[in-house]
Structures are given as C-alpha cells and as structure tokens.
Enzyme design. Structure first.
Site, PDB file in Angstrom:
ATOM      1  N   ASP A   1      46.446  39.626  39.951  1.00  0.00           N
ATOM      2  CA  ASP A   1      47.604  38.964  39.338  1.00  0.00           C
ATOM      3  C   ASP A   1      48.210  37.961  40.324  1.00  0.00           C
ATOM      4  O   ASP A   1      48.589  36.851  39.928  1.00  0.00           O
ATOM      5  CB  ASP A   1      48.688  39.980  38.995  1.00  0.00           C
ATOM      6  CG  ASP A   1      48.250  41.075  38.056  1.00  0.00           C
ATOM      7  OD1 ASP A   1      48.699  41.087  36.904  1.00  0.00           O
ATOM      8  OD2 ASP A   1      47.462  41.941  38.491  1.00  0.00           O
TER       9      ASP A   1
ATOM     10  N   ASP B   1      51.561  42.793  35.802  1.00  0.00           N
ATOM     11  CA  ASP B   1      51.724  44.074  36.502  1.00  0.00           C
ATOM     12  C   ASP B   1      51.282  43.889  37.950  1.00  0.00           C
ATOM     13  O   ASP B   1      50.628  44.745  38.523  1.00  0.00           O
ATOM     14  CB  ASP B   1      50.935  45.195  35.816  1.00  0.00           C
ATOM     15  CG  ASP B   1      49.424  44.934  35.796  1.00  0.00           C
ATOM     16  OD1 ASP B   1      49.015  43.762  35.901  1.00  0.00           O
ATOM     17  OD2 ASP B   1      48.653  45.910  35.673  1.00  0.00           O
TER      18      ASP B   1
END
Length: 326
Positions: free
Chosen positions: A15, A10
């Site tokens: 990330d 996401d």
C-alpha cells in the site's frame, strides 16, 4: 484537469508503494486517504499513512480513520504478512502525536462528503478490505453513482488463495463487504486480482534496482522491506512461487497504476462477478461469471496483463521522492 483520487488503504508495505505512486503521478490530486483495518490494526494503518506522507513531504493530504473490523462478526486475526505493524516492524521513531494529525471526521463520512462535493470526478482506489466502501453505500445508497470509477486490489479468479485455500486476503478479511461492493457499485469498476498481480510479476533484480535508488522514498522502502519475509525470494519459494514461479510482486501498486495510467493495462476480462459467502473452503472467493448464469446487469473489468515496462517506470519514479529542490 487533475484526476481526483481517494485512496482507501490498510497501509502495509505494498500500500505504501501504491500511495507513493499516486503522489508521484502528474495531474493527480489526492483528496484524502481513508484508513481501514487489514494488514494491521487501523491505528497502525493511520500511523503508516502519516509516515509515508512525511517521507514524501506531502503531509498536507488529509488522513481519516475508518473501520476497525469487518461488517459482520468478530475481527479476524491481523496478518503478519508485512509485520505486526504493517511496515515490517523496523521503524523505531513512532510519532507520539499521530492522533492529532488524523482528521476528526470518520473515514466513511469523509468519503461520502468528498465524493458528493466532486460528483462524477473522483476515482476511488481500494487497497484493503472493502468495509469502508460497504458502509458508505449503506449510509448513502447513491454513493456509487457519484463516483467516476472504482479500482480494487483484491479477489481472485482462479480459486487460488493466499490467506485461505480459495480466497485472497482483502476479500477474506471481510467477505460481506466485498459482496456488497461488487453487487451494489454500478460505477465502472476495475479489479486487480491476486492471481493477475502474481502473473505480471517483475524480477527480483528489478526490486534491488528499485530500492537502491538515491532518494528518501527509496531508502524508506529499503528499510521497511529489509527484514520482511514477504520481500524474501527464499520465503516465496514455499508460498507464492508454488503457483506462479519466482518474481517480485507489489500487489496494490498494480491497481494504482491502472488508475493513474490506464495504458498500463493491456488485457482484461469483462465479466459479472460475485463473492461467495458460504462454505469452509470457498468463503471470500470471487466467482467470475463469464457465461452469464447469474443474469447480472453489471460487469467489472479484471486485469489479466499489464505493460511491465510502463509499470516498472511508474514504480521507479514513485521512489524518487521528494524531488530535490533546485
């Protein structure tokens, strides 16, 4: 032989750090990156992944758009933890042609196909809500047994929450999907919980060293963290530091490090787990069953300690991209 990876993300700032760690790892082949809602709307997630690949000069890796909301019920409000776009709301040069660069195949179909074509060879690294994974096992009940292993950043083991009182963000965004995955994925499963990441924090001095390296990826990371409260030691004093004390935590990078170099994890708990689906306080919490009350046949491994020196080196290397060509 190269380790084959699918990264389900996401794509927020941590990330992005984790993806860059995989890109920098030797003997790793990223088969594809699948996108899911979470830190931002899935459209922003797709654009964020494309941006990270562009910064690292790795635009040949296919990117797939996946679930835009949870398995059950209405979408929860997207967090502003990493800004409304997931990357700190500082990037102005948005790509108007980004949709043409996304694969037409849905992320869940791509996940099933890539794993079926490479049975027992693919490590799946899940960095966001587990919606795509839950849908994959619903479409192909044999999907989990075709995986080599599964690495998850999510859940909590002490009942300390970061988005609700008792639940961690990724599981809280889609508790039903987290429940399905932890009940039905019988492949070797390794979890980095929110608390375990926080308990293995690095210093803010290291963070300054990390983002001030002379490389495109480091400059990118410095830009996207510059105005983000989640990377402010002052803001953390009233949030994470209340539980764990001061420190820099790149959550998703811990799960990725465990995947690309298993020696980074020095201690773990092996236990059955179950995600709580009821209650106004505990919904989305991961219960750890160390006394076998649930009588489950499948255990997971939950990281408790990591080799911070090795982890630091992986982080430093991840931001030295793309390598200068001689």
């Amino acid at each position: 032989m190269a380790k084959k990876l699918i990264i389900d993300t996401d794509c927020g700032i941590d990330d992005a750090q984790a993806i860059m760690m995989a890109l920098a790892a030797p003997d790793v082949e990223i088969l594809g990156i699948t996108c899911v809602f979470g830190n931002a709307a899935v459209e922003n997630v797709c654009q964020n992944v494309l941006k990270v690949l562009s910064v690292c000069d790795r635009e040949g890796i296919p990117v797939f758009r996946g679930s835009a909301g949870p398995l059950v019920g209405a979408s929860n409000a997207v967090s502003d933890h990493f800004g409304t776009d997931g990357l700190g709301d500082v990037l102005k040069d948005k790509d108007p042609l980004w949709e043409k660069k996304i694969q037409r195949e849905h992320a869940v179909n791509a996940m099933i196909r890539l794993v079926s074509e490479n049975q027992n060879q693919v490590s799946l690294v899940a960095l966001g809500p587990l919606t795509n994974l839950a849908l994959a096992v619903r479409l192909d009940p044999c999907f989990p047994q075709k995986l080599r292993d599964l690495y998850i950043m999510g859940g909590n083991v002490e009942g300390k929450g970061n988005v609700t009182l008792c639940a961690e963000f990724n599981f809280a965004m889609d508790p039903e999907s987290a429940y399905v995955v932890l009940e039905e994925f019988f492949c070797p499963t390794y979890i980095t919980s929110w608390e375990s990441a926080c308990r293995n924090s690095l210093t803010w001095e290291f963070f300054e060293e990390l983002i001030n390296q002379d490389a495109p990826a480091a400059r990118f990371m410095k830009t996207i963290t510059a105005e983000c409260w989640a990377y402010s030691r002052e803001s953390m004093r009233n949030k994470r530091d209340v539980y764990f004390g001061p420190g820099f935590v790149s959550y998703d990078a811990y799960a990725m490090a465990a995947c690309v170099d298993s020696s980074v994890v020095t201690e773990s708990i092996e236990s059955a787990v179950r995600v709580e689906l009821q209650g106004s306080i505990a919904r989305g919490m991961m219960a750890v069953d160390r006394t076998n009350q649930l009588k489950k046949s499948h255990n997971v491994f939950i990281m408790t300690k990591c080799d911070r020196a090795k982890f630091s080196q992986l982080l430093l290397k991840s931001l030295r991209q793309p390598c200068k060509k001689s």
